[in-house]
Design a protein around this motif. Structure first.
Motif, short mmCIF file in Angstrom:
data_model
loop_
_atom_site.label_atom_id
_atom_site.label_comp_id
_atom_site.label_asym_id
_atom_site.label_seq_id
_atom_site.Cartn_x
_atom_site.Cartn_y
_atom_site.Cartn_z
N ALA A 20 0.83 -1.21 0.00
CA ALA A 20 0.00 0.00 0.00
C ALA A 20 0.86 1.26 0.00
CB ALA A 20 -0.93 -0.01 1.21
N VAL A 21 1.90 1.26 0.81
CA VAL A 21 2.81 2.42 0.86
C VAL A 21 3.52 2.57 -0.49
CG1 VAL A 21 4.91 3.31 1.95
CG2 VAL A 21 3.09 2.33 3.36
N TRP A 22 3.91 1.44 -1.08
CA TRP A 22 4.56 1.48 -2.39
C TRP A 22 3.64 2.14 -3.43
CZ3 TRP A 22 9.26 0.28 -4.41
CH2 TRP A 22 9.34 0.14 -5.79
N LYS A 23 2.37 1.83 -3.38
CA LYS A 23 1.42 2.37 -4.36
C LYS A 23 1.29 3.89 -4.25
CE LYS A 23 -1.35 -1.77 -5.05
NZ LYS A 23 -0.35 -2.66 -4.49
N TRP A 24 1.52 4.43 -3.06
CA TRP A 24 1.45 5.88 -2.89
C TRP A 24 2.63 6.58 -3.56
CZ3 TRP A 24 -2.42 8.86 -1.52
CH2 TRP A 24 -3.48 8.29 -0.80
N SER A 25 3.77 5.91 -3.63
CA SER A 25 4.97 6.57 -4.15
C SER A 25 5.35 6.13 -5.57
CB SER A 25 6.15 6.32 -3.21
OG SER A 25 6.39 4.93 -3.09
N HIS A 26 4.70 5.10 -6.11
CA HIS A 26 5.03 4.61 -7.45
C HIS A 26 3.74 4.35 -8.23
CE1 HIS A 26 8.57 3.59 -5.02
NE2 HIS A 26 9.26 3.72 -6.15
N SER A 27 3.75 4.72 -9.48
CA SER A 27 2.57 4.44 -10.31
C SER A 27 2.57 2.97 -10.71
CB SER A 27 2.59 5.33 -11.56
OG SER A 27 3.64 4.92 -12.42
N ALA A 28 1.46 2.54 -11.27
CA ALA A 28 1.36 1.14 -11.71
C ALA A 28 2.38 0.86 -12.80
CB ALA A 28 -0.06 0.85 -12.19
N GLY A 36 0.29 -1.11 -16.20
CA GLY A 36 -0.06 0.23 -16.65
C GLY A 36 -1.50 0.35 -17.10
N ALA A 37 -2.18 -0.77 -17.30
CA ALA A 37 -3.59 -0.75 -17.68
C ALA A 37 -4.48 -0.28 -16.53
CB ALA A 37 -4.03 -2.14 -18.13
N ILE A 38 -3.95 -0.30 -15.33
CA ILE A 38 -4.71 0.15 -14.15
C ILE A 38 -4.60 1.68 -14.07
CG2 ILE A 38 -4.93 0.02 -11.64
CD1 ILE A 38 -3.58 -2.74 -11.79
N PRO A 39 -5.74 2.38 -14.11
CA PRO A 39 -5.69 3.85 -13.99
C PRO A 39 -5.10 4.28 -12.64
CG PRO A 39 -7.88 3.09 -14.64
CD PRO A 39 -7.09 1.88 -14.28
N ASN A 40 -4.48 5.45 -12.65
CA ASN A 40 -3.81 5.93 -11.44
C ASN A 40 -4.78 6.07 -10.26
OD1 ASN A 40 -1.41 6.72 -10.13
ND2 ASN A 40 -2.08 8.86 -10.24
N TRP A 43 -5.33 2.73 -8.85
CA TRP A 43 -4.10 2.28 -8.20
C TRP A 43 -4.01 2.85 -6.78
CZ3 TRP A 43 -0.77 -1.43 -9.10
CH2 TRP A 43 0.52 -1.38 -8.58
N ILE A 44 -4.31 4.13 -6.64
CA ILE A 44 -4.29 4.78 -5.32
C ILE A 44 -5.43 4.22 -4.45
CG2 ILE A 44 -4.53 6.98 -4.10
CD1 ILE A 44 -1.86 6.66 -5.54
N SER A 45 -6.59 3.97 -5.06
CA SER A 45 -7.71 3.39 -4.31
C SER A 45 -7.36 2.00 -3.78
CB SER A 45 -8.95 3.30 -5.19
OG SER A 45 -9.35 4.58 -5.59
N LEU A 46 -6.63 1.23 -4.58
CA LEU A 46 -6.18 -0.08 -4.11
C LEU A 46 -5.31 0.06 -2.86
CD1 LEU A 46 -5.26 -2.06 -7.35
CD2 LEU A 46 -7.03 -2.62 -5.69
N SER A 47 -4.54 1.13 -2.81
CA SER A 47 -3.70 1.38 -1.64
C SER A 47 -4.55 1.56 -0.38
CB SER A 47 -2.85 2.62 -1.88
OG SER A 47 -2.08 2.93 -0.76
#
Length: 133
Positions: A20-28, A36-40, A43-47
Motif C-alpha cells: 500500500a505504501v509502495w502504491k502511494w509513491s510509485h505508479s502502476a 499500466g492498464a490500471i488507472p492511477n 491504483w491509489i484506491s487499491l492502496s
C-alpha cells in the motif's frame, strides 16, 4: 495451527502494508509496465483498500466478535493478486516471474482463509487461557 495462522496473518498484513505504501509513491507503470492498464486513481484506491484489509487481518486479535474479518480480508487480497496476474498475463504472457510471486501470495491468502473458516477458527479466549496458566 493457530500460531501458524496468526503468524501468516501478521506477515500478510506487513506485506500488504508495504504494498500500500509502495502504491502511494510509485505508479502502476513504474511498478510493472504490464500493470499500466490500471488507472492511477484505481491504483491509489487499491492502496487505501489494502490498508483497510491489513487492519481487518489483525483486528480479530483485539475483538473476538470480528473474527470473520481476517479470512474475508485474506480472500480480498487473494482477489487482488489474481487481478494483477490476469492483467499481467493479458499484456505480457511470456514473462512469468511476477506471476509466480502473486500466486505464492494468493496461496498464502487461501490457506489463511481456509484455516480460519474450517481448520482452526479464531478463538482468542483459548490463547488468553494459555497465557494465564
Amino acid at each position: 495451527m493457530n500460531i501458524l495462522l496468526w503468524s501468516l496473518q501478521a506477515l500478510l498484513a506487513l506485506h500488504t502494508t508495504m504494498g500500500a505504501v509502495w502504491k502511494w509513491s510509485h505508479s502502476a507503470t513504474e511498478t510493472m509496465p504490464s500493470l499500466g492498464a490500471i488507472p492511477n486513481g484505481a491504483w491509489i484506491s487499491l492502496s487505501g483498500l489494502e490498508l483497510l484489509l491489513c487492519i481487518c487481518l489483525v483486528l480479530p486479535a483485539f475483538r473476538k466478535s470480528l473474527a470473520n474479518l481476517a479470512p474475508v480480508a485474506a480472500l480480498c487480497i487473494a482477489g487482488e493478486m489474481l487481478l494483477f496476474t490476469i492483467i499481467h498475463l493479458l499484456s505480457s504472457p511470456q514473462d512469468l516471474s511476477s506471476v509466480f510471486y502473486w500466486m505464492t501470495v494468493l496461496a498464502v491468502c487461501i490457506f489463511i482463509a481456509y484455516g480460519r473458516f474450517y481448520l482452526k477458527p479464531i478463538r482468542i479466549e483459548d490463547a488468553v487461557e494459555r497465557v494465564q496458566v
